[in-house]
Design an enzyme around this catalytic site. Structure first.
Site, PDB file in Angstrom:
ATOM      1  N   ASP A  38      -2.543   9.524   6.926  1.00 19.76           N
ATOM      2  CA  ASP A  38      -1.733   8.402   6.438  1.00 19.76           C
ATOM      3  C   ASP A  38      -0.332   8.851   6.044  1.00 19.76           C
ATOM      4  OD1 ASP A  38      -3.774   5.996   6.167  1.00 19.76           O
ATOM      5  OD2 ASP A  38      -4.784   7.872   5.691  1.00 19.76           O
ATOM      6  N   ARG A  76       0.860  -1.186   0.000  1.00 23.22           N
ATOM      7  CA  ARG A  76       0.000   0.000   0.000  1.00 23.22           C
ATOM      8  C   ARG A  76       0.896   1.235   0.000  1.00 23.22           C
ATOM      9  NH1 ARG A  76      -5.106   0.117   3.627  1.00 23.22           N
ATOM     10  NH2 ARG A  76      -5.637   1.569   1.975  1.00 23.22           N
TER      11      ARG A  76
HETATM   12  O1  MRU Z   1      -7.537   2.564   3.576  1.00 23.83           O
HETATM   13  P1  MRU Z   1      -7.429   2.496   5.059  1.00 23.83           P
HETATM   14  O2  MRU Z   1      -8.639   2.009   5.739  1.00 23.83           O
HETATM   15  O3  MRU Z   1      -6.154   1.841   5.524  1.00 23.83           O
HETATM   16  O4  MRU Z   1      -7.356   4.031   5.378  1.00 23.83           O
HETATM   17  C1  MRU Z   1      -6.466   4.586   6.182  1.00 23.83           C
HETATM   18  C2  MRU Z   1      -7.173   5.111   7.298  1.00 23.83           C
HETATM   19  O5  MRU Z   1      -7.457   4.352   8.200  1.00 23.83           O
HETATM   20  C3  MRU Z   1      -7.620   6.502   7.343  1.00 23.83           C
HETATM   21  O6  MRU Z   1      -7.239   7.296   6.303  1.00 23.83           O
HETATM   22  C4  MRU Z   1      -7.284   7.034   8.685  1.00 23.83           C
HETATM   23  O7  MRU Z   1      -8.000   8.175   8.951  1.00 23.83           O
HETATM   24  C5  MRU Z   1      -5.818   7.313   8.825  1.00 23.83           C
HETATM   25  S1  MRU Z   1      -5.265   7.081  10.389  1.00 23.83           S
HETATM   26  C6  MRU Z   1      -5.062   5.404  10.468  1.00 23.83           C
END
Ligand code: MRU
Length: 368
Positions: free
Chosen positions: A249, A95
C-alpha cells in the site's frame, strides 16, 4: 478479468451517461456480484471509507474518478477552485496508508490547473481519470510479465512440478483496475501453462483473502487453497511454500513495504525458512519522500467492530455475527510494515529490483 466468463474491470464510466462511475461493490463478494453507481464526491468518499471499493491501486483510480466528479460538481458552485480543493481534501482523508490515493488526487489537481476554462478543466479531469485507470492496468500487466520469470525458474528447478505461492490479503484485480499486482505473475504463469497453486491467507479481520482472492482465483480457474492466517509458518517449515508474493500500500524509497496487517509475520517466517518473499507494486505505490517505513508510514486504525464481528452466508442470506464477548475491547490496525531486509525483491512495471534505495533508483532514476 473474467466474472462468470464475462470480462470486467473494477471501475468504469457508464456507457450511457459519462457522469456516472460504476464499480463492483466488494462488500458482497464472494456471495453476490453487485455493481454500484457513484455520482458524487461524497458517494465516492463513503465508498472508499466503507470499503465498497478497496485496495491500493483501485482507490487510486477511484480518487482519479472522484476528482472528475468533483470538477463536474465544482462547475455548479460559486467558486470552482474552492470546491475542488475541499473535494481533494475529503478524498485524501478517507484512507491514510495507501499512497496511491494521495498520488492520484495530486495528479488530478496539477492536470486540472492547466485548463483555461471550466469546461476544459472538466474534460482534462475526465481524461486524466481514464489515464490513471488505464496506466494502473498496463503497469499491473507488466508486473505479471516480469514476475512470471521468477515462477518459471522455480518451476524449472522443480522439473515442472507445481509452484506453491503464498499470498496475503487481496492484491488481485479487485484491488487494482485489472490483473492485480501480486496476482498478475500468477495469472500470467497460469496462462502460460506453468503449474501453480496458491495458498490464500484468509486475512482477518475483513477476510479479503478468503472472500476476494479466493473468488478471483476460482473465476480464473487457478488452483488454490484458503488457509487460516496462522498456517503459513507451518507450511513453510514443511517445504510446502516455494515463494510468497504480496502487494503493498506504500513502499518507501529504501524498500520498506506497508501492506495488510499480518504481512510482516509472513515475511519473518519466510526469512527464517529461506523462502523467497517478493512484493509486487506499480510505481504509484512508492512514497519517494520517506525512507523509514516503521517510523514514517501512518498506519490506518479502523473500527474495532471489524475484529469483533464477521460476515458470512447463512441459509442463503448474508449475516453478521459477533465472535468475541460483547464487552471485550478490540483494536484494529489495518496494516504493518515489512522492513526491506526481509524482502527478496520488488516486482514493478519496469522490472524486478532488490529492496534497497540504490536498486530502486536504478529502475526509477527520475526520483534521484
Ligand atoms: O484495506 P484494504 O483491503 O484496502 O487493504 C489493502 C490491500 O488490498 C492489501 O494490503 C494489498 O495487499 C495491497 S495491494 C492492493
Amino acid at each position: 478479468m473474467k466474472v462468470e466468463g464475462e470480462n470486467y474491470t473494477t471501475i468504469w464510466l457508464d456507457k450511457n451517461n459519462d457522469k456516472v462511475v460504476c464499480v463492483i461493490d466488494q462488500r458482497f463478494l464472494p456471495h453476490k456480484f453487485v455493481i454500484e453507481n457513484l455520482t458524487t464526491v461524497n458517494e465516492f468518499a463513503a465508498a472508499i471509507i466503507d470499503m465498497h471499493i478497496r485496495g491500493a491501486g483501485l482507490i487510486g483510480a477511484a480518487a482519479g474518478y472522484g476528482m472528475y466528479l468533483a470538477a463536474l460538481e465544482s462547475k455548479e458552485k460559486e467558486s470552482f477552485d474552492e470546491h475542488l480543493i475541499l473535494s481533494a481534501d475529503k478524498l485524501k482523508s478517507t484512507r491514510p496508508t495507501a499512497v496511491n490515493l494521495e498520488w492520484a488526487v495530486n495528479r488530478q489537481l496539477s492536470a486540472i490547473a492547466k485548463g483555461n476554462s471550466i469546461d476544459e478543466k472538466i474534460t482534462i479531469a475526465k481524461d486524466t481519470a481514464g489515464l490513471i485507470a488505464d496506466e494502473d492496468a498496463q503497469y499491473c500487466r507488466r508486473i505479471g510479465e516480469h514476475g512470471v520469470k521468477i515462477i518459471e525458474q522455480i518451476s524449472k528447478n522443480k522439473n515442472g512440478g507445481t509452484v506453491n505461492i503464498l499470498t496475503h490479503c487481496n492484491a488481485g484485480w479487485l484491488a487494482f483496475v485489472d490483473y492485480g499486482s501480486a496476482t498478475s505473475p500468477i495469472y500470467e504463469a497460469h496462462r502460460q501453462g506453468i503449474k501453480v497453486h496458491v495458498w490464500v491467507d484468509e486475512t482477518r479481520p475483513r477476510n479479503q483473502g478468503a472472500s476476494l482472492t479466493a473468488w478471483e482465483l476460482l473465476q480464473q480457474g487457478v488452483p488454490h487453497t484458503v488457509i487460516s492466517d496462522n498456517t503459513g509458518g507451518h507450511l513453510m517449515q514443511h517445504g510446502l511454500v516455494d515463494m510468497v508474493i504480496t502487494g503493498a500500500d506504500r513502499v518507501t524509497r529504501a524498500g520498506d513495504a506497508a501492506n495488510k496487517i499480518g504481512t510482516y509475520l509472513k515475511a519473518l517466517a519466510a526469512f527464517d525458512n529461506n523462502i523467497l518473499f517478493y512484493v509486487a507494486l506499480p510505481s504509484s505505490t512508492f512514497d519517494w519522500n520517506i525512507k523509514d517505513g516503521i517510523k514514517e508510514i501512518q498506519i490506518e486504525e479502523r473500527n474495532s467492530d471489524e475484529v469483533k464481528y464477521m460476515q458470512g452466508l447463512c441459509n442463503g442470506e448474508l449475516k453478521t455475527i459477533l465472535v468475541t464477548p460483547l464487552n471485550s475491547p478490540a483494536v484494529n490496525y489495518g496494516f504493518d510494515v515489512t522492513p526491506a531486509r526481509l524482502i527478496s525483491g520488488l516486482i514493478t512495471e519496469r522490472g524486478i529490483c532488490e529492496a534497497n534505495e540504490q536498486a530502486i533508483l536504478n529502475l526509477f532514476p527520475e526520483n534521484l
